[in-house]
Scaffold this motif. Structure first.
Motif, PDB file in Angstrom:
ATOM      1  N   VAL A  73       3.099  -8.727  -3.011  1.00  0.00           N
ATOM      2  CA  VAL A  73       2.975  -7.216  -2.850  1.00  0.00           C
ATOM      3  C   VAL A  73       2.178  -6.650  -1.399  1.00  0.00           C
ATOM      4  CG1 VAL A  73       1.033  -5.853  -3.822  1.00  0.00           C
ATOM      5  CG2 VAL A  73       1.679  -7.133  -5.484  1.00  0.00           C
ATOM      6  N   LEU A  74       1.667  -7.265  -1.065  1.00  0.00           N
ATOM      7  CA  LEU A  74       0.818  -7.395   0.502  1.00  0.00           C
ATOM      8  C   LEU A  74       2.444  -6.859   1.397  1.00  0.00           C
ATOM      9  CD1 LEU A  74      -2.430  -8.862   0.210  1.00  0.00           C
ATOM     10  CD2 LEU A  74      -1.950  -6.324  -0.439  1.00  0.00           C
ATOM     11  N   GLU A  75       2.752  -8.068   1.088  1.00  0.00           N
ATOM     12  CA  GLU A  75       4.439  -7.715   2.248  1.00  0.00           C
ATOM     13  C   GLU A  75       4.933  -6.575   1.913  1.00  0.00           C
ATOM     14  OE1 GLU A  75       5.017 -12.619   2.843  1.00  0.00           O
ATOM     15  OE2 GLU A  75       6.651 -11.519   1.444  1.00  0.00           O
ATOM     16  N   LEU A  76       5.331  -5.890   0.853  1.00  0.00           N
ATOM     17  CA  LEU A  76       6.149  -5.097   0.304  1.00  0.00           C
ATOM     18  C   LEU A  76       5.728  -3.506   0.591  1.00  0.00           C
ATOM     19  CD1 LEU A  76       7.577  -6.333  -3.092  1.00  0.00           C
ATOM     20  CD2 LEU A  76       9.445  -5.359  -0.668  1.00  0.00           C
ATOM     21  N   PHE A  77       4.170  -3.967   0.077  1.00  0.00           N
ATOM     22  CA  PHE A  77       3.202  -2.829   0.299  1.00  0.00           C
ATOM     23  C   PHE A  77       1.992  -2.099   1.607  1.00  0.00           C
ATOM     24  CE2 PHE A  77       4.731  -3.254  -4.030  1.00  0.00           C
ATOM     25  CZ  PHE A  77       5.877  -2.478  -4.158  1.00  0.00           C
ATOM     26  N   GLY A  78       1.610  -2.987   0.957  1.00  0.00           N
ATOM     27  CA  GLY A  78       0.281  -3.019   2.394  1.00  0.00           C
ATOM     28  C   GLY A  78      -0.718  -2.934   1.434  1.00  0.00           C
ATOM     29  N   ALA A  84       8.666   2.868  -4.248  1.00  0.00           N
ATOM     30  CA  ALA A  84      10.370   3.173  -5.474  1.00  0.00           C
ATOM     31  C   ALA A  84      11.352   2.183  -4.859  1.00  0.00           C
ATOM     32  CB  ALA A  84      11.082   4.769  -5.616  1.00  0.00           C
ATOM     33  N   GLU A  85      11.427   2.175  -3.381  1.00  0.00           N
ATOM     34  CA  GLU A  85      11.809   1.284  -2.318  1.00  0.00           C
ATOM     35  C   GLU A  85      11.681   0.077  -3.013  1.00  0.00           C
ATOM     36  OE1 GLU A  85      10.227   3.766  -0.232  1.00  0.00           O
ATOM     37  OE2 GLU A  85      11.562   4.859  -1.272  1.00  0.00           O
ATOM     38  N   GLY A  86      10.311  -0.055  -3.134  1.00  0.00           N
ATOM     39  CA  GLY A  86       9.799  -2.095  -2.673  1.00  0.00           C
ATOM     40  C   GLY A  86       9.581  -2.209  -4.867  1.00  0.00           C
ATOM     41  N   ILE A  87       9.847  -1.208  -5.266  1.00  0.00           N
ATOM     42  CA  ILE A  87       9.324  -2.126  -6.615  1.00  0.00           C
ATOM     43  C   ILE A  87      10.404  -2.913  -7.355  1.00  0.00           C
ATOM     44  CG2 ILE A  87       9.334  -1.473  -9.238  1.00  0.00           C
ATOM     45  CD1 ILE A  87       6.902   0.640  -8.107  1.00  0.00           C
ATOM     46  N   SER A 197       0.576  -4.277  -9.261  1.00  0.00           N
ATOM     47  CA  SER A 197       0.457  -4.580  -7.622  1.00  0.00           C
ATOM     48  C   SER A 197      -1.253  -3.803  -7.460  1.00  0.00           C
ATOM     49  CB  SER A 197       1.506  -3.502  -6.885  1.00  0.00           C
ATOM     50  OG  SER A 197       2.141  -4.337  -7.442  1.00  0.00           O
ATOM     51  N   MET A 198      -1.786  -3.350  -8.220  1.00  0.00           N
ATOM     52  CA  MET A 198      -2.788  -2.039  -6.915  1.00  0.00           C
ATOM     53  C   MET A 198      -3.960  -2.888  -8.296  1.00  0.00           C
ATOM     54  SD  MET A 198      -1.501   1.564  -8.243  1.00  0.00           S
ATOM     55  CE  MET A 198      -2.655   2.430  -7.775  1.00  0.00           C
ATOM     56  N   ILE A 199      -3.633  -3.797  -8.914  1.00  0.00           N
ATOM     57  CA  ILE A 199      -5.205  -4.524  -9.640  1.00  0.00           C
ATOM     58  C   ILE A 199      -5.152  -5.504  -8.163  1.00  0.00           C
ATOM     59  CG2 ILE A 199      -6.073  -6.992 -10.686  1.00  0.00           C
ATOM     60  CD1 ILE A 199      -5.064  -4.783 -13.326  1.00  0.00           C
ATOM     61  N   LEU A 200      -3.887  -6.411  -7.669  1.00  0.00           N
ATOM     62  CA  LEU A 200      -3.776  -7.224  -7.151  1.00  0.00           C
ATOM     63  C   LEU A 200      -3.966  -7.085  -5.444  1.00  0.00           C
ATOM     64  CD1 LEU A 200      -0.440  -9.043  -7.819  1.00  0.00           C
ATOM     65  CD2 LEU A 200      -3.220 -10.450  -8.418  1.00  0.00           C
ATOM     66  N   GLN A 201      -4.152  -5.272  -5.172  1.00  0.00           N
ATOM     67  CA  GLN A 201      -4.045  -5.293  -4.186  1.00  0.00           C
ATOM     68  C   GLN A 201      -5.974  -5.241  -3.566  1.00  0.00           C
ATOM     69  OE1 GLN A 201      -1.875  -1.590  -4.059  1.00  0.00           O
ATOM     70  NE2 GLN A 201      -0.952  -1.438  -2.225  1.00  0.00           N
ATOM     71  N   ARG A 202      -6.704  -5.504  -4.882  1.00  0.00           N
ATOM     72  CA  ARG A 202      -8.108  -4.970  -4.352  1.00  0.00           C
ATOM     73  C   ARG A 202      -8.796  -5.327  -5.126  1.00  0.00           C
ATOM     74  NH1 ARG A 202      -5.053  -0.673  -5.780  1.00  0.00           N
ATOM     75  NH2 ARG A 202      -5.606   1.705  -4.648  1.00  0.00           N
ATOM     76  N   TYR A 203      -8.251  -7.027  -6.689  1.00  0.00           N
ATOM     77  CA  TYR A 203      -8.991  -7.776  -6.658  1.00  0.00           C
ATOM     78  C   TYR A 203      -8.336  -9.068  -6.738  1.00  0.00           C
ATOM     79  CZ  TYR A 203     -11.996  -3.871  -8.354  1.00  0.00           C
ATOM     80  OH  TYR A 203     -12.343  -2.674  -8.310  1.00  0.00           O
ATOM     81  N   ALA A 204      -9.554 -10.378  -6.475  1.00  0.00           N
ATOM     82  CA  ALA A 204      -8.447 -11.839  -7.486  1.00  0.00           C
ATOM     83  C   ALA A 204      -9.266 -11.304  -8.497  1.00  0.00           C
ATOM     84  CB  ALA A 204      -9.885 -13.019  -5.776  1.00  0.00           C
ATOM     85  N   PHE A 205      -9.198 -12.091  -9.610  1.00  0.00           N
ATOM     86  CA  PHE A 205      -9.151 -12.101 -10.820  1.00  0.00           C
ATOM     87  C   PHE A 205      -9.229 -13.936 -11.166  1.00  0.00           C
ATOM     88  CE2 PHE A 205      -5.570 -12.250 -12.571  1.00  0.00           C
ATOM     89  CZ  PHE A 205      -4.669 -10.764 -11.994  1.00  0.00           C
ATOM     90  N   SER A 206     -10.086 -14.768 -12.007  1.00  0.00           N
ATOM     91  CA  SER A 206     -10.454 -15.322 -12.502  1.00  0.00           C
ATOM     92  C   SER A 206     -10.593 -15.362 -14.413  1.00  0.00           C
ATOM     93  CB  SER A 206     -11.437 -16.315 -12.120  1.00  0.00           C
ATOM     94  OG  SER A 206     -12.579 -16.301 -11.601  1.00  0.00           O
ATOM     95  N   LEU A 207     -10.258 -16.364 -14.748  1.00  0.00           N
ATOM     96  CA  LEU A 207     -11.055 -16.117 -16.831  1.00  0.00           C
ATOM     97  C   LEU A 207     -12.350 -16.250 -17.131  1.00  0.00           C
ATOM     98  CD1 LEU A 207      -9.249 -15.837 -19.002  1.00  0.00           C
ATOM     99  CD2 LEU A 207      -9.247 -18.060 -19.485  1.00  0.00           C
ATOM    100  N   SER A 208     -13.249 -15.192 -17.412  1.00  0.00           N
ATOM    101  CA  SER A 208     -14.634 -15.450 -17.553  1.00  0.00           C
ATOM    102  C   SER A 208     -14.415 -17.007 -19.062  1.00  0.00           C
ATOM    103  CB  SER A 208     -14.479 -14.340 -18.635  1.00  0.00           C
ATOM    104  OG  SER A 208     -16.102 -13.990 -19.003  1.00  0.00           O
TER     105      SER A 208
END
Ligand code: HEM
Length: 234
Positions: A73-78, A84-87, A197-208
């Motif tokens: 995601v970061l490579e394609l969109f930062g 539409a080009e990256g998806i 993608s929008m979640i991954l750009q902002r957060y790391a997440f782990s299972l509660s």
């Protein structure tokens, strides 16, 4: 604003246009327009929501794949919105979504009506019966996928669906098959890619630790108690 008589080219526009068709034989009723809207809303909402939920669960558990996906995601969109080009170029994300849909297909059965008597393998099917296709059973068959069938392994799809299924399209049916297959497939996959993608750009997440695994069928297969994850802002 749409001009009078110009209803636009999205689905709603096409339906409203069809309800005003000058040819009476082609014209559809307002009730049909409403029914179609309900069908699209129901078919489109629950399914995509559950795909997104199960994908988040799997990435929260398999943090190595979460990292791979974030890197892509970061490579394609930062930090920009997915575009539409990256998806279409999201290879890792495609593999992850395909594997999520294999393990947790939102729709686990499909029905087809037998129109006329037909021989199917060793069976003779009489006309007018319904045949139920067990999508989930096919997706979890070790003879098709191997002994690691229950494991989350997106690498199965590294060379596409045809290779993963040994060129047997009938064994992987998250969106159905044939003429009546899902009209919203591309829309749903793009929507899921964008949201993830929008979640991954902002957060790391782990299972509660409060998460309790209980898939339940309420139209789609959904997590009965929700999916609790811990978000770590990046
Ligand atoms: C992950 C998301 C989705 C999944 C897993 C899914 C799955 C399915 C499946 C299994 C079918 C039956 C196909 C068959 O019988 O061969 C179907 C049909 C359908 N889907 Fe989806 N769907 C999804 C998203 C959507 C979206 C976003 C829309 C609309 C915007 C939509 C609209 C429809 C419609 C209208 C049908 C009926 C098609 C027909 O009978 O000709 N679906 N979907």
């Amino acid at each position: 604003m749409a001009e009078v008589g110009n209803y636009g080219t999205d689905i709603l526009g096409l339906l409203v246009k069809a309800s005003h068709d000058e040819d009476e034989n082609k014209r559809i009723t307002v009730e049909t327009v409403i029914d179609e809207c309900k069908a699209i809303y129901i078919a489109g909402h629950e399914t995509t929501t559950t795909l997104l939920s199960w994908s988040v669960l799997l990435l929260a558990i398999h943090t190595d794949w979460q990292e791979e996906a974030r890197k892509e995601v970061l490579e394609l969109f930062g930090q920009q919105h997915p575009n539409a080009e990256g998806i279409p170029r999201m290879k890792k994300m495609n593999m992850i979504i395909n594997e999520s849909l294999r393990l947790y297909p939102p729709i686990i059965t499909m029905t087809r009506k037998v129109q006329r008597k037909v021989k199917l393998g060793q069976f003779i099917l009489p006309a007018n019966i319904n045949v139920t296709i067990l999508t989930l059973a096919l997706h979890l068959d070790p003879q098709i996928w191997g002994d690691d069938v229950y494991l989350f392994k997106p690498e199965r799809f590294s060379e596409g669906i045809a290779k993963a299924t040994n060129n047997n399209p009938g064994v992987y049916l998250p969106f159905g098959f044939g003429q009546r297959s899902c009209v919203g497939m591309n829309f749903a996959i793009n929507e899921t890619k964008i949201a993830l993608s929008m979640i991954l750009q902002r957060y790391a997440f782990s299972l509660s630790p409060t998460y309790s695994h209980s898939p339940v069928q309420l139209l789609a297969i959904r997590p009965q108690h929700g999916i609790q994850v811990k978000l770590h802002p990046l």
